[in-house]
Structure formats: structure tokens, C-alpha cells
Design a protein around this motif. Structure first.
Motif, PDB file in Angstrom:
ATOM      1  N   GLY A 160       0.817  -1.228   0.000  1.00  0.00           N
ATOM      2  CA  GLY A 160       0.000   0.000   0.000  1.00  0.00           C
ATOM      3  C   GLY A 160       0.838   1.259   0.000  1.00  0.00           C
ATOM      4  N   HIS A 161       2.128   1.103   0.293  1.00  0.00           N
ATOM      5  CA  HIS A 161       2.982   2.292   0.421  1.00  0.00           C
ATOM      6  C   HIS A 161       4.036   2.348  -0.666  1.00  0.00           C
ATOM      7  CE1 HIS A 161       0.943   3.394   4.095  1.00  0.00           C
ATOM      8  NE2 HIS A 161       0.882   2.092   4.307  1.00  0.00           N
ATOM      9  N   VAL A 162       3.676   1.878  -1.849  1.00  0.00           N
ATOM     10  CA  VAL A 162       4.506   2.131  -3.025  1.00  0.00           C
ATOM     11  C   VAL A 162       3.958   3.384  -3.699  1.00  0.00           C
ATOM     12  CG1 VAL A 162       4.974  -0.323  -3.346  1.00  0.00           C
ATOM     13  CG2 VAL A 162       3.120   0.768  -4.622  1.00  0.00           C
ATOM     14  N   PRO A 170      -0.947  13.257   0.027  1.00  0.00           N
ATOM     15  CA  PRO A 170      -0.310  12.796   1.269  1.00  0.00           C
ATOM     16  C   PRO A 170      -0.905  11.446   1.670  1.00  0.00           C
ATOM     17  CG  PRO A 170      -1.171  15.027   1.531  1.00  0.00           C
ATOM     18  CD  PRO A 170      -1.693  14.514   0.215  1.00  0.00           C
ATOM     19  N   CYS A 171      -0.054  10.571   2.221  1.00  0.00           N
ATOM     20  CA  CYS A 171      -0.557   9.274   2.630  1.00  0.00           C
ATOM     21  C   CYS A 171      -1.394   9.407   3.904  1.00  0.00           C
ATOM     22  CB  CYS A 171       0.601   8.283   2.815  1.00  0.00           C
ATOM     23  SG  CYS A 171       0.079   6.565   2.667  1.00  0.00           S
ATOM     24  N   GLN A 172      -1.972   8.293   4.328  1.00  0.00           N
ATOM     25  CA  GLN A 172      -2.908   8.295   5.456  1.00  0.00           C
ATOM     26  C   GLN A 172      -2.177   8.090   6.787  1.00  0.00           C
ATOM     27  OE1 GLN A 172      -6.596   6.271   2.971  1.00  0.00           O
ATOM     28  NE2 GLN A 172      -5.921   5.296   4.848  1.00  0.00           N
ATOM     29  N   SER A 174      -0.130   7.789  10.007  1.00  0.00           N
ATOM     30  CA  SER A 174       1.208   8.210  10.407  1.00  0.00           C
ATOM     31  C   SER A 174       2.225   8.124   9.271  1.00  0.00           C
ATOM     32  CB  SER A 174       1.683   7.359  11.591  1.00  0.00           C
ATOM     33  OG  SER A 174       1.697   6.001  11.199  1.00  0.00           O
ATOM     34  N   CYS A 175       1.831   7.642   8.100  1.00  0.00           N
ATOM     35  CA  CYS A 175       2.762   7.557   6.971  1.00  0.00           C
ATOM     36  C   CYS A 175       3.033   8.955   6.420  1.00  0.00           C
ATOM     37  CB  CYS A 175       2.210   6.661   5.862  1.00  0.00           C
ATOM     38  SG  CYS A 175       3.333   6.525   4.455  1.00  0.00           S
ATOM     39  N   THR A 176       4.308   9.297   6.267  1.00  0.00           N
ATOM     40  CA  THR A 176       4.670  10.646   5.820  1.00  0.00           C
ATOM     41  C   THR A 176       4.896  10.725   4.311  1.00  0.00           C
ATOM     42  OG1 THR A 176       6.989  10.158   6.248  1.00  0.00           O
ATOM     43  CG2 THR A 176       5.756  11.218   8.034  1.00  0.00           C
ATOM     44  N   GLY A 179       1.766  10.264  -2.575  1.00  0.00           N
ATOM     45  CA  GLY A 179       1.477   9.556  -3.817  1.00  0.00           C
ATOM     46  C   GLY A 179       1.493   8.049  -3.687  1.00  0.00           C
ATOM     47  N   HIS A 180       1.416   7.548  -2.450  1.00  0.00           N
ATOM     48  CA  HIS A 180       1.353   6.098  -2.271  1.00  0.00           C
ATOM     49  C   HIS A 180       0.020   5.560  -2.769  1.00  0.00           C
ATOM     50  CE1 HIS A 180       4.583   6.113   1.157  1.00  0.00           C
ATOM     51  NE2 HIS A 180       5.017   6.611   0.017  1.00  0.00           N
ATOM     52  N   LEU A 181      -0.023   4.271  -3.047  1.00  0.00           N
ATOM     53  CA  LEU A 181      -1.278   3.649  -3.498  1.00  0.00           C
ATOM     54  C   LEU A 181      -2.403   3.869  -2.482  1.00  0.00           C
ATOM     55  CD1 LEU A 181      -2.733   1.778  -5.528  1.00  0.00           C
ATOM     56  CD2 LEU A 181      -1.812  -0.174  -4.239  1.00  0.00           C
TER      57      LEU A 181
HETATM   58 ZN   LIG Z   1       2.089   5.543   2.770  1.00  0.00          ZN
END
Ligand SMILES: [Zn+2]
Length: 310
Positions: A160-162, A170-172, A174-176, A179-181
Motif C-alpha cells: 500500500g505504500h509504493v 499525502p498518505c494516510q 502516520s505515513c509521511t 502519492g502512495h497507493l
Molecule cells: Zn504511505
């Protein structure tokens, strides 16, 4: 040491719900239990995980497995950091072993779902599987050469974080990253688009219901989400060369009919031969139970390892 070993409890910690069940070695579910995921503190989350186990525990249960939406440090038995749940650097394996005096396995929730589908669901007998779980977040699980693929320290894979859009949304949680999936294809993302289109009371459930009723705008939004999903699916096909791509998770299962036509079209555009032509795409057969069933298989794995130690 207990020698029964007929049942394990699997617990799947999700962004909104804790799903748990007593599971046989063949993957069949004996009983299940569900409660809400606390959003406030780590202590509260751990207390509710314990309560889910307590609700199911009996003398036939020989091991417990937990799936958490986080990278897992398998060497230390630690939940590193959940993106959508307040649980950080939590030594869940030792804590739960002490609390219940049973072998405990830990796994990333999406790895657990992939293990569930591989051992007891749509992936039975398939050695190369990529599974994406679309819920509050996006999880990824990979079975490669007939084994769960976990990377060097057990923390992989975080599909999910590619990045699918350079410098994108911005990711969801706590992910900084950007453009992640994940921020394009989750139930949360669908809820944001639903509110923009249908007002503040709308959410992902309403969006799918409207699509079921034939609403063209709702179907268009879900088809758009499917295009982003297809970009990810095409890339994962190129990386892992799976025989089978499984789509699960609460949102993925519910919105399947509306996501898949565009997702598969884009996947086949992006993937290369021969994978493009050989990969099959299937809906998770175990539905939202895949995570806790897979967590139970991780529990059996911990039980069998502990038996070797005696
Ligand atoms: Zn992410």
C-alpha cells in the motif's frame, strides 16, 4: 505443555474493527467475535485485543495469532507502528504469551490475510500469490514459491505504500509519504470522494450502495478508484510474477463489481508479457474473515515451533 492443539484463536486488528475467531487446522471457523477498535490509546487497544481473546478462549485453544496493520519485527515480536491504529513499538508477542500462557504468533494483517486465502481460501494450492486488502488502509501480502514472503526482518511487504503518483496525495495516518497507493484506493479515500459528490453524510458504504442502485456518479467514482488500483496491480504483477492476484478487505470485497473492470483494464495495460496474460484476478473467498483465519495459521505455526523446543 498443552497437547490438544485442535484450535487456534486468530485476531485481526483493523482500523475500525477487531475480528477474531476460533479456527480449526483445516481453516474452518468454529466461533467468531467482533468488537470495535479503540482510537484513543495503546493501552486501550491492547485491552480490547485481550478482551477479544477472552471472549473466545476455552480448553481446545492451543495458540493465539494476531494480525496487525503494521510492519512486524519478527525477531523481537514487536508491532512497529500501525498507520491507522494507536499502536507503536508494542511487544505484543511476549505480552500476550505472558497474559494467556500460550504460544503466540504475530503477523502483518495483510500477510495474515494472504496466508488465510492461500491455506484456506481462493489461493489453495497456488504457490505465487499477491493479495491486496482494501479497507481503512491498503495491505499487501505475497506468497512466493509456496512460502509467505516477508523480507529480511519479517516486516515486508507494504504494497500500500509504493508510490504510484510522484509527489501525489499525502498518505494516510502516520505515513509521511506522498502519492502512495493507499490514499487513492481505500474506503477512507472513497469516503472523501463520496462526501465531495453526495454531501457530508456520505461514506464508502453509501457510495457502494448508490452504485448498486445504478447511480452513474457513484459508479464513475468507483471506476476512477479502480484505475489507480490497476496501476498498483500492474506494477505488482511485474515485480512478483504472480499466478493469482487476490483482492480482499472490507472495501475491496464490497466494491469489487465497480472497481474491477477499470482495475483489470489498467493492470493489463501496465503489466508485461507473459505475466500479463497468465495472472488471474479473484475476489478474496474468505471475505473479511481472511485476516483472522490467517492469523490462526500463524498461531499454529508458533505452536508447532514451540513443540519442537520442548
Ligand atoms: Zn504511505
Amino acid at each position: 505443555m498443552r497437547v490438544d492443539g485442535t484450535h487456534a484463536i486468530g485476531v485481526d486488528l483493523g482500523g475500525t474493527k477487531i475480528l477474531a475467531g476460533v479456527v480449526n487446522r483445516d481453516g474452518s471457523v468454529v466461533r467468531r467475535h467482533e468488537r470495535a477498535t479503540p482510537q484513543d490509546t495503546q493501552e486501550h487497544v491492547i485491552a480490547e485485543l485481550e478482551a477479544a481473546v477472552d471472549a473466545l478462549l476455552d480448553d481446545t485453544v492451543a495458540a493465539i495469532g494476531f494480525g496487525a496493520p503494521s510492519p512486524i519485527d519478527q525477531r523481537r515480536g514487536v508491532v512497529v507502528q500501525c498507520v491507522n491504529v494507536p499502536l507503536v513499538d508494542a511487544p505484543l508477542r511476549d505480552h500476550m504469551q505472558d497474559r494467556f500462557a500460550l504460544p503466540v504468533g504475530l503477523e502483518n494483517d495483510a500477510n495474515a490475510a494472504a496466508i488465510g486465502e492461500w491455506r484456506a481460501g481462493v489461493g489453495r494450492g497456488v504457490d505465487y500469490i499477491v493479495m491486496l486488502t482494501l479497507g481503512t488502509g491498503v495491505g499487501g501480502g505475497v506468497i512466493s514459491a509456496g512460502r509467505p514472503f516477508r523480507g529480511a526482518n519479517g516486516a515486508g511487504v507494504e504494497l500500500g505504500h509504493v508510490v504510484i503518483v510522484h509527489d501525489g496525495r499525502p498518505c494516510q495516518g502516520s505515513c509521511t509519504g506522498r502519492g502512495h497507493l493507499e490514499p487513492y484506493v481505500t474506503g477512507l479515500a472513497a469516503g472523501i470522494e463520496a462526501r465531495e459528490a453526495f454531501g457530508p453524510a456520505a461514506d464508502a458504504h453509501r457510495l457502494v450502495r448508490l452504485a448498486d442502485e445504478g447511480d452513474p456518479k457513484a459508479r464513475e467514482i468507483l471506476a476512477g478508484i479502480g484505475r489507480y488500483l490497476g496501476s498498483g496491480m500492474g506494477s505488482f504483477t511485474n515485480i512478483f510474477g504472480p499466478e493469482l492476484m487476490v483482492i480482499g478487505g472490507g472495501f475491496g470485497v464490497a466494491a469489487w463489481d465497480y472497481l474491477m473492470p477499470t482495475a483489470i483494464e489498467i493492470m493489463r495495460r501496465e503489466a508485461l508479457e507473459p505475466m500479463r496474460d497468465t495472472v488471474r484476478v479473484e475476489r478474496a473467498e474468505l471475505g473479511t474473515a481472511a485476516g483472522f483465519i490467517g492469523a490462526a495459521f500463524v498461531a499454529f505455526e508458533a505452536l508447532d515451533l514451540s513443540a519442537l523446543d520442548v
